[in-house]
Design a protein around this motif. Structure first.
Motif, PDB file in Angstrom:
ATOM      1  N   HIS A  82       0.809  -1.547  -0.352  1.00  0.00           N
ATOM      2  CA  HIS A  82      -0.560   0.455   0.211  1.00  0.00           C
ATOM      3  C   HIS A  82       0.716   0.738   0.395  1.00  0.00           C
ATOM      4  CE1 HIS A  82      -4.160  -1.729   1.838  1.00  0.00           C
ATOM      5  NE2 HIS A  82      -3.877  -1.899  -0.056  1.00  0.00           N
ATOM      6  N   ARG A  83       1.668   1.049   0.827  1.00  0.00           N
ATOM      7  CA  ARG A  83       2.762   2.419   0.975  1.00  0.00           C
ATOM      8  C   ARG A  83       3.786   2.638  -0.179  1.00  0.00           C
ATOM      9  NH1 ARG A  83       3.554   0.114   5.915  1.00  0.00           N
ATOM     10  NH2 ARG A  83       5.204  -1.028   5.933  1.00  0.00           N
ATOM     11  N   GLN A  84       4.118   1.316  -0.931  1.00  0.00           N
ATOM     12  CA  GLN A  84       4.375   1.413  -1.869  1.00  0.00           C
ATOM     13  C   GLN A  84       3.497   2.575  -3.729  1.00  0.00           C
ATOM     14  OE1 GLN A  84       6.966  -1.843  -4.051  1.00  0.00           O
ATOM     15  NE2 GLN A  84       6.988  -2.491  -1.549  1.00  0.00           N
ATOM     16  N   LEU A  85       2.533   2.138  -3.291  1.00  0.00           N
ATOM     17  CA  LEU A  85       1.530   2.059  -4.529  1.00  0.00           C
ATOM     18  C   LEU A  85       1.069   3.592  -4.278  1.00  0.00           C
ATOM     19  CD1 LEU A  85      -0.813  -1.090  -4.389  1.00  0.00           C
ATOM     20  CD2 LEU A  85       0.866  -0.191  -6.877  1.00  0.00           C
ATOM     21  N   LYS A  86       1.523   4.048  -2.991  1.00  0.00           N
ATOM     22  CA  LYS A  86       0.707   5.191  -2.978  1.00  0.00           C
ATOM     23  C   LYS A  86       2.003   6.300  -3.134  1.00  0.00           C
ATOM     24  CE  LYS A  86      -0.040   8.655   1.128  1.00  0.00           C
ATOM     25  NZ  LYS A  86       0.333   9.280   1.012  1.00  0.00           N
ATOM     26  N   ALA A  87       3.293   5.838  -3.238  1.00  0.00           N
ATOM     27  CA  ALA A  87       3.896   6.343  -3.544  1.00  0.00           C
ATOM     28  C   ALA A  87       4.363   6.486  -5.085  1.00  0.00           C
ATOM     29  CB  ALA A  87       5.328   6.218  -2.509  1.00  0.00           C
ATOM     30  N   LEU A  88       3.905   5.632  -5.484  1.00  0.00           N
ATOM     31  CA  LEU A  88       4.002   5.866  -7.251  1.00  0.00           C
ATOM     32  C   LEU A  88       2.309   6.664  -7.563  1.00  0.00           C
ATOM     33  CD1 LEU A  88       4.469   1.689  -8.142  1.00  0.00           C
ATOM     34  CD2 LEU A  88       6.154   4.120  -9.195  1.00  0.00           C
ATOM     35  N   PHE A  89       1.757   6.980  -6.979  1.00  0.00           N
ATOM     36  CA  PHE A  89       0.086   7.048  -7.422  1.00  0.00           C
ATOM     37  C   PHE A  89       0.477   8.496  -7.325  1.00  0.00           C
ATOM     38  CE2 PHE A  89      -1.744   2.938  -8.206  1.00  0.00           C
ATOM     39  CZ  PHE A  89      -2.467   3.309  -8.781  1.00  0.00           C
ATOM     40  N   GLU A  90       1.370   9.071  -6.343  1.00  0.00           N
ATOM     41  CA  GLU A  90       1.577  10.442  -5.952  1.00  0.00           C
ATOM     42  C   GLU A  90       3.262  11.403  -6.406  1.00  0.00           C
ATOM     43  OE1 GLU A  90       1.378  10.153  -1.803  1.00  0.00           O
ATOM     44  OE2 GLU A  90      -0.534  10.449  -1.377  1.00  0.00           O
TER      45      GLU A  90
END
Length: 152
Positions: A82-90
């Motif tokens: 979830h943290r990795q995806l958040k960083a990518l989406f942002e």
């Protein structure tokens, strides 16, 4: 080919969300194969992140993951993803590379949750936890309607 997983009805709303997430991964891949400008794809993924994935991650983290406990290694993996995806989406730069990473990680993450994590959750969830799950999933916003269907 994987056999369909018998999903407890209380978890089915999250599995439907996962279906839409897998479609997002497919749409990113399809957009690239059609030569669509990455910024056009990102416009859709930004909307999807804000309206679909943020609420989905929130309910998983607040209601599903505590059933196994936040110290559980599978929950820790899901939280890290979830943290990795958040960083990518942002992330705002390197759009093509970032979209490719989102496509791959989101696909793998959803398959892990569906094939491993959700099975463990439904095996140990108490009747009280199931009742709570049945009452909390509320994000039914339509994510198939988008004015720029770049994937077609």
């Amino acid at each position: 080919m994987h056999q369909p997983i018998k999903r407890h009805p209380a978890l089915q709303p999250w599995s439907r969300d996962h279906h839409h997430g897998l479609l997002l991964s497919w749409k990113i891949k399809k957009g690239f194969s059609l030569g669509i400008a990455p910024e056009r794809i990102k416009h859709y993924t930004d909307w999807f992140w804000k309206t679909q994935l943020i609420p989905h991650f929130d309910t998983e983290e607040r209601f599903l993951f505590p059933i196994l406990g936040n110290d559980n290694h599978m929950v820790q993996q899901a939280l890290d993803e979830h943290r990795q995806l958040k960083a990518l989406f942002e992330k705002e730069n390197a759009v093509s590379e970032t979209l490719s990473k989102i496509e791959s990680l989101l696909n793998d993450h959803i398959r892990f949750e569906e094939r491993v994590l959700f099975l463990a959750i439904q095996e140990v969830a108490t009747p009280e936890e199931i009742k709570l799950l049945e009452s909390v999933h509320t994000n039914d916003e339509e994510c198939e309607l988008w004015e720029d269907e770049f994937w077609k």
